[in-house]
Design an enzyme around this catalytic site. Sequence first.
Site, PDB file in Angstrom:
ATOM      1  N   LYS A 232       0.851  -1.193   0.000  1.00 17.95           N
ATOM      2  CA  LYS A 232       0.000   0.000   0.000  1.00 17.95           C
ATOM      3  C   LYS A 232       0.889   1.246   0.000  1.00 17.95           C
ATOM      4  O   LYS A 232       1.960   1.245   0.625  1.00 17.95           O
ATOM      5  CB  LYS A 232      -0.904  -0.026   1.238  1.00 17.95           C
ATOM      6  CG  LYS A 232      -2.006   1.033   1.242  1.00 17.95           C
ATOM      7  CD  LYS A 232      -2.910   0.842   2.475  1.00 17.95           C
ATOM      8  CE  LYS A 232      -4.003   1.891   2.540  1.00 17.95           C
ATOM      9  NZ  LYS A 232      -4.891   1.713   3.705  1.00 17.95           N
TER      10      LYS A 232
ATOM     11  N   SER B 177      -9.834   1.787   2.738  1.00 10.08           N
ATOM     12  CA  SER B 177      -8.939   2.509   1.870  1.00 10.08           C
ATOM     13  C   SER B 177      -7.897   1.629   1.156  1.00 10.08           C
ATOM     14  O   SER B 177      -7.297   2.053   0.172  1.00 10.08           O
ATOM     15  CB  SER B 177      -8.179   3.555   2.683  1.00 10.08           C
ATOM     16  OG  SER B 177      -7.328   2.916   3.615  1.00 10.08           O
TER      17      SER B 177
ATOM     18  N   SER C  85     -10.105  -0.476   6.939  1.00 13.33           N
ATOM     19  CA  SER C  85      -9.469  -0.278   5.633  1.00 13.33           C
ATOM     20  C   SER C  85      -8.787  -1.495   5.041  1.00 13.33           C
ATOM     21  O   SER C  85      -8.429  -1.493   3.868  1.00 13.33           O
ATOM     22  CB  SER C  85      -8.446   0.858   5.710  1.00 13.33           C
ATOM     23  OG  SER C  85      -9.096   2.096   5.610  1.00 13.33           O
TER      24      SER C  85
END
Lengths: 481, 478, 98
Positions: A73, A148, A172
């Site tokens: 990420k 996210s 997330s």
Amino acid sequence: MENLYSFTACELLDLLDRKSVRPEEIIDSIYSRSQSVDAKIKGYIRLDRDAAIGRASRLPASGRLRGVPVAIKDNICIEGELTTCASRILDGFKPPYDATVIDKLKSEGAVIFGRANMDEFAFGSSCENSAYFPTLNPWDVSRIPGGSSGGSAAVVAADEAIVALGSDTGGSIRQPAALCGVVGMKPTYGRVSRYGLIAFASSLDQIGPLAKDVRDAALMLGVIAGYDPKDSTSVNVPVPDYVSFLDGNIKGAKIGIPTEYFVGGLDSEVDSAIKQAIEVFKGKGARVSEVSLPHTEYAVSVYYILATAEASSNLARFDGVQYGYRCKDPVNVLDMYERTRGEGFGAEAKRRIILGTYVLSSGYYDAYYLKAQKVRRLIKEDFEKVFNAGFDCILTPTSPTPAFKLGERAADPLSMYLSDIFTISVNLAGVPALSLPCGFTGSGLPIGMQLIGGFFEEGKLFRMAHAYESSTDWHKRSPQL
Amino acid sequence: MDYEPVIGLEVHVQLKTSSKMFCGCTTEFGGSPNSHTCPVCLGFPGVLPVLNKKALLLAVRAALAVGCRISGEVKFHRKNYFYPDLPKDYQISQYDEPLSENGKIEIMSGGTAKTIRVKRVHMEEDAGKLIHEEGENSSLVDFNRSGMPLLEIVSEPDINSPDEAYQYLTNLKLLLKYLDVSDCDMEKGSLRCDANISLRPKGDKGLGTKAEVKNMNSFKGVKAALEFEIGRQSGLLDSGERIVQETRLWDPEKNITISMRSKEEAHDYRYFPEPDLVPFALDGNVAKAQKASLPELPKARKERFMNLLGLPDYDAEVLTQEKENADYFEECLKNYDKPKTVSNWMMGDISAYLNSRAMSITAIKMKPASLAGLLKEIDSGKISGKMAKEIIPEMCDTGKEASVIISEKGLSQISDVSELEKFADEAIAENSKTVEDFMKGKDSALMFLVGQVMKKTRGKANPAMVNEVLRKRLAGKK
Amino acid sequence: MSIKEDKIKYVARLARLKLTDEEVALFARQLDGILGYVDKLNERLDVAKDAVPMSHPHAASNPFREDEVRGSASSETVLANAPQKKGDFFKVPRIIEE
């Protein structure tokens, strides 16, 4: 060997072990898969084949992940490589250090592969808040992948990554895992070092794995977990061998179903998938009963006060002085601050900074922040009561609905915030939870269930999840791309 | 009208650690710009603070020494504001539950003791340094100082004159240096002081509007700034004007304070608990251990010097003004047990040596035991006090023992009676007129004869013995 | 202009965020909705009256650092990301009295 990209990490490790494949072949396979599908998914922000091949050819002699590519990420720092949190304000930022999790991955032989898209600064539940582009759901590209860590979930689901790291502040990792049909684990707060994770809300953030199955998730967590002297909030508790928990034996295990999670707003297909999952657990000898988490209704409020307050402070440093974006020709420092931040942050980041600054500002602290901290305590105690009563885990839906349409909730932040309603309490309490696939809607969208455990009981969660996974084949389905 | 000043002081001192408060960068003063920095003290994205244990222990030590009550839990807060020298745009500090509260510092005011209450002592990190470029439309930032461990000591507004403020600062500095908590070097910025001052009509209990004065770079500067403020504020009040609550800067060149003129933005620091640092548990044992390890504080030491060692008030005061001097004094006493004699030499010749070279006692090469050796040589009569005065600078310069210098220079005093008798007889024989005077009862004539013997021995004779020998020889002639 | 927009402007100034008039209006409206929801907390103030505020999931474990100098980064590293520098300094526009 064909289709190496569709293998799990454990399967690849076995092949690597038997010298049936070379690490570079795996990179090539997964890279060409990405080349053919990522135009539709847009899960990666950056993907550098040559760099990955280079790393794959210089691996340590041994390691628990030797040769396994891992997507990262974009909010986890990698030394010398762009790390931007999918934000314009971190334009060009190359950290001079590795996050502790990156350190650990590298020393166990993992190959850092590609930077996964995300909502800017992890602010969002749809991946639409990326400054680059939205990522799309591999099961239906008209829908969002969740967020996210939407990029991380989507690339694993689309076989563009073997495993990925995400971060979870209010769901997330778990929510996109559920919406993309993969396994995602949010560890106990303090289980994994946050050093090098660009903070959203420091008292809630945790890094965790997204994987194709429970075994890979367990393997990954074993590598990244552990006390870190560089993170004062990491906890010095020994890391067990999580894979050894995958023994299939859940006879007599106690599962709690919180009544507060089965109320209005829950999609009927999600509801029935969860009910069927409960039956699977019963069939394997688990004892299921209702429990109560009475302060659940306050969780979203508490979360959006605490998380935005911390974020407003954590994001103050993006000011144009030392790194990242600076506005053109500022006339003075104030102008530099205001325009740099006004131009550098996207709408959701601004909204949260405003909200967080507001709740901390003079005259409002007691009504919002202090109150939220008190209720946070009650939410934590809700969980403690259940686990102290002998429950091994709590089972809930991960998300009240399957993946929604792109743009559907973008105009209404509150409706977006409410999509985290089942995952948020877990971060507030600090306990671990994972999401795993438990069915599909009639239109073919994945449904995820969440298993919540007591502090540092990740092993139990993996055991429960693995037992369920072994009796079902949801995790074996792949999207048509 | 007659006004009474009401003054509160906020003192920041840098804690004496080798590394910064939350990272491993050095605390060394200076260095080229940004050379003592790392991602942590620069507040790069993703980095986290880890508390320096020694910084906390030093803070506890200082807080105990000013009699504060120590909190059982050490909690840090974030103080949020934007400034280019503040890398994270928040400062890790302490807020509603500081390390310690309710202490006191004793001062002397107009000959009587007075207690200044200490409101709180807390820890925080320092910011970097801004350099404004002359003639340029820009400023430069050096973060070397960023993250230095600071202790903030806030007094109650119990100070009522610039002189009391000066005393408070002097005593506080003495205390912190005694504890080895800080170097308290204002030039290097390891001690900084801001003052709040307001006036009220004498006898009133209420408080007037205060001004905050910053930028004083010495204790004398603090005193002068406060004196200026008293003049300025009383002038305004006398002419019926209002005092504006504001921050004023001390200009040491012009000896005035100047308003910062800024329409100051309301302070809204949005303090909240620092989520990156879990509160630290300070159980009673930590405080107890620190308390046990506290050195004897200046006041107690002075009293001991007076009561047990019999030093006069003045000597005890002077010797305990610097911890190093008192340590030297006591070290010397281990080998030589006449406190007043040691005190005389330290306050006399040794002090003169140090002053002429602007040195501190720790910088001289003469060890306390060597001073003891020198004093013993005087007592035994081997050398005279006058010789000792000549030897001291060399001992301080080189670290040589007194005995070595005495023999190198052939300074040894003649104390051998038979040798002295020989010189005495010569002097008597050569000065019959003087001898006659003495016999007639003119006692002062003896001094002339002593002088003659000293001349013959080129000053090496022990004058007391010469005196004695001469008397004996002359008595024999009667 | 409503009071709420005033408040948004005040907060934006504290947070050093330049907002357009449209953003101010939008955020005022949206924050109104969010805070309206959040005010559920305050409707039942008694709920948490006696609870101890929770800042961290875990209690203190005193994770100290020993006072050791570990060395600093090179100025090259430190300044590599700087938008503007001069020599070994970070450079910023002038600070004017606000």
